[in-house]
Scaffold this motif. Structure first.
Motif, PDB file in Angstrom:
ATOM      1  N   VAL A  12     -54.632  31.941  -4.374  1.00 12.32           N
ATOM      2  CA  VAL A  12     -55.628  31.845  -5.442  1.00 12.32           C
ATOM      3  C   VAL A  12     -55.423  33.010  -6.399  1.00 12.32           C
ATOM      4  O   VAL A  12     -55.426  34.168  -5.989  1.00 12.32           O
ATOM      5  CB  VAL A  12     -57.058  31.873  -4.858  1.00 12.32           C
ATOM      6  CG1 VAL A  12     -58.092  31.779  -5.967  1.00 12.32           C
ATOM      7  CG2 VAL A  12     -57.251  30.755  -3.853  1.00 12.32           C
ATOM      8  N   ASN A  13     -55.253  32.706  -7.696  1.00  7.08           N
ATOM      9  CA  ASN A  13     -55.086  33.722  -8.745  1.00  7.08           C
ATOM     10  C   ASN A  13     -53.954  34.698  -8.433  1.00  7.08           C
ATOM     11  O   ASN A  13     -54.098  35.903  -8.559  1.00  7.08           O
ATOM     12  CB  ASN A  13     -56.381  34.502  -8.964  1.00  7.08           C
ATOM     13  CG  ASN A  13     -57.431  33.669  -9.642  1.00  7.08           C
ATOM     14  OD1 ASN A  13     -57.128  32.725 -10.366  1.00  7.08           O
ATOM     15  ND2 ASN A  13     -58.686  33.991  -9.406  1.00  7.08           N
ATOM     16  N   ASP A  14     -52.828  34.205  -8.001  1.00  3.43           N
ATOM     17  CA  ASP A  14     -51.643  35.007  -7.691  1.00  3.43           C
ATOM     18  C   ASP A  14     -51.892  36.068  -6.620  1.00  3.43           C
ATOM     19  O   ASP A  14     -51.199  37.073  -6.564  1.00  3.43           O
ATOM     20  CB  ASP A  14     -51.093  35.669  -8.958  1.00  3.43           C
ATOM     21  CG  ASP A  14     -50.541  34.644  -9.937  1.00  3.43           C
ATOM     22  OD1 ASP A  14     -50.012  33.618  -9.457  1.00  3.43           O
ATOM     23  OD2 ASP A  14     -50.645  34.857 -11.152  1.00  3.43           O
ATOM     24  N   GLN A  15     -52.878  35.863  -5.785  1.00  2.76           N
ATOM     25  CA  GLN A  15     -53.126  36.729  -4.636  1.00  2.76           C
ATOM     26  C   GLN A  15     -52.254  36.235  -3.483  1.00  2.76           C
ATOM     27  O   GLN A  15     -51.689  35.150  -3.539  1.00  2.76           O
ATOM     28  CB  GLN A  15     -54.613  36.676  -4.236  1.00  2.76           C
ATOM     29  CG  GLN A  15     -55.554  37.205  -5.291  1.00  2.76           C
ATOM     30  CD  GLN A  15     -55.382  38.693  -5.503  1.00  2.76           C
ATOM     31  OE1 GLN A  15     -55.183  39.437  -4.566  1.00  2.76           O
ATOM     32  NE2 GLN A  15     -55.441  39.108  -6.761  1.00  2.76           N
ATOM     33  N   PRO A  16     -52.135  37.001  -2.403  1.00  2.00           N
ATOM     34  CA  PRO A  16     -51.389  36.502  -1.245  1.00  2.00           C
ATOM     35  C   PRO A  16     -52.047  35.232  -0.691  1.00  2.00           C
ATOM     36  O   PRO A  16     -53.272  35.112  -0.707  1.00  2.00           O
ATOM     37  CB  PRO A  16     -51.483  37.646  -0.229  1.00  2.00           C
ATOM     38  CG  PRO A  16     -51.771  38.853  -1.040  1.00  2.00           C
ATOM     39  CD  PRO A  16     -52.560  38.385  -2.217  1.00  2.00           C
ATOM     40  N   PRO A  17     -51.247  34.275  -0.240  1.00  2.00           N
ATOM     41  CA  PRO A  17     -51.817  33.020   0.248  1.00  2.00           C
ATOM     42  C   PRO A  17     -52.657  33.222   1.506  1.00  2.00           C
ATOM     43  O   PRO A  17     -52.370  34.076   2.334  1.00  2.00           O
ATOM     44  CB  PRO A  17     -50.600  32.144   0.530  1.00  2.00           C
ATOM     45  CG  PRO A  17     -49.435  33.043   0.528  1.00  2.00           C
ATOM     46  CD  PRO A  17     -49.797  34.276  -0.204  1.00  2.00           C
ATOM     47  N   ARG A  18     -53.709  32.404   1.623  1.00  2.00           N
ATOM     48  CA  ARG A  18     -54.593  32.434   2.793  1.00  2.00           C
ATOM     49  C   ARG A  18     -54.717  31.015   3.334  1.00  2.00           C
ATOM     50  O   ARG A  18     -54.660  30.043   2.584  1.00  2.00           O
ATOM     51  CB  ARG A  18     -55.977  32.938   2.392  1.00  2.00           C
ATOM     52  CG  ARG A  18     -55.969  34.392   2.001  1.00  2.00           C
ATOM     53  CD  ARG A  18     -57.333  34.911   1.615  1.00  2.00           C
ATOM     54  NE  ARG A  18     -58.372  34.467   2.517  1.00  2.00           N
ATOM     55  CZ  ARG A  18     -59.663  34.407   2.221  1.00  2.00           C
ATOM     56  NH1 ARG A  18     -60.073  34.771   1.031  1.00  2.00           N
ATOM     57  NH2 ARG A  18     -60.540  34.001   3.094  1.00  2.00           N
ATOM     58  N   PRO A  19     -54.914  30.868   4.641  1.00  2.00           N
ATOM     59  CA  PRO A  19     -55.069  29.525   5.211  1.00  2.00           C
ATOM     60  C   PRO A  19     -56.499  29.022   5.021  1.00  2.00           C
ATOM     61  O   PRO A  19     -57.467  29.762   5.173  1.00  2.00           O
ATOM     62  CB  PRO A  19     -54.751  29.739   6.693  1.00  2.00           C
ATOM     63  CG  PRO A  19     -55.093  31.166   6.950  1.00  2.00           C
ATOM     64  CD  PRO A  19     -54.816  31.901   5.669  1.00  2.00           C
ATOM     65  N   TYR A  20     -56.627  27.741   4.681  1.00  2.00           N
ATOM     66  CA  TYR A  20     -57.920  27.071   4.536  1.00  2.00           C
ATOM     67  C   TYR A  20     -57.865  25.770   5.326  1.00  2.00           C
ATOM     68  O   TYR A  20     -56.904  25.016   5.208  1.00  2.00           O
ATOM     69  CB  TYR A  20     -58.223  26.753   3.064  1.00  2.00           C
ATOM     70  CG  TYR A  20     -58.388  27.977   2.200  1.00  2.00           C
ATOM     71  CD1 TYR A  20     -59.607  28.635   2.121  1.00  2.00           C
ATOM     72  CD2 TYR A  20     -57.330  28.472   1.452  1.00  2.00           C
ATOM     73  CE1 TYR A  20     -59.768  29.764   1.324  1.00  2.00           C
ATOM     74  CE2 TYR A  20     -57.477  29.588   0.659  1.00  2.00           C
ATOM     75  CZ  TYR A  20     -58.697  30.221   0.595  1.00  2.00           C
ATOM     76  OH  TYR A  20     -58.848  31.334  -0.188  1.00  2.00           O
TER      77      TYR A  20
END
Length: 157
Positions: A108-116
């Motif tokens: 999200v917004n070029d942040q590190p990816p997170r699992p959802y």
């Protein structure tokens, strides 16, 4: 004939010389101790309070540091068009199952990816509705219509 180093008891130099050796060793220790304390007293400077030392720190140019770390200049950041939901989210990976449960790895917004997981809320506005082999669908509610469809980037062969 008598040896000149032998005393009346016949002990020789070793029997007569140990007091001289002990006196020399004692004076050596006294000299080293005095030298240590002189150097310790000579090396100390005036005590400086911590607040005075902190006030003399150099000033940093925040804009220069931000530009060196890859930030956009202020004018370019203000003229950049607002991001649409499709460009704010980037799908990195998908784990899907047949019963519509699964998870997606989303940046999200070029942040590190997170699992959802399916049903999780992304930034308080969109919900991960479903995941398929290479697609994740986002919408305002879990069972409502999808407003954003994210697709994995094609794999280079």
């Amino acid at each position: 004939m008598r040896l000149p180093l032998a005393g009346p008891s016949g002990g020789g130099f070793a029997a007569r010389g140990w007091p001289a050796w002990m006196a020399g060793l004692l004076w050596l220790l006294v000299g080293l101790s005095a030298g240590y304390w002189v150097l310790l007293a000579w090396g100390r400077g005036p005590m400086v309070p911590v607040s005075a030392a902190a006030a003399s720190l150099p000033q940093t140019d925040v804009a220069l540091v931000a530009r060196a770390l890859g930030s956009l200049p202020q004018a370019a950041a203000e003229t950049a068009p607002p991001q649409t939901p499709a460009t704010r989210y980037r799908l990195v990976g998908v784990v899907s199952r047949r019963n519509q449960s699964g998870a997606a790895l989303i940046a999200v917004n070029d942040q590190p990816p997170r699992p959802y997981t399916v049903g999780a809320v992304l930034e308080g506005e969109l919900v991960l509705q479903s995941v398929n082999r290479r697609v994740a669908r986002l919408g305002p509610t879990l069972n409502g219509p999808s407003s954003v469809e994210l697709e994995l980037a094609p794999v280079a062969n």
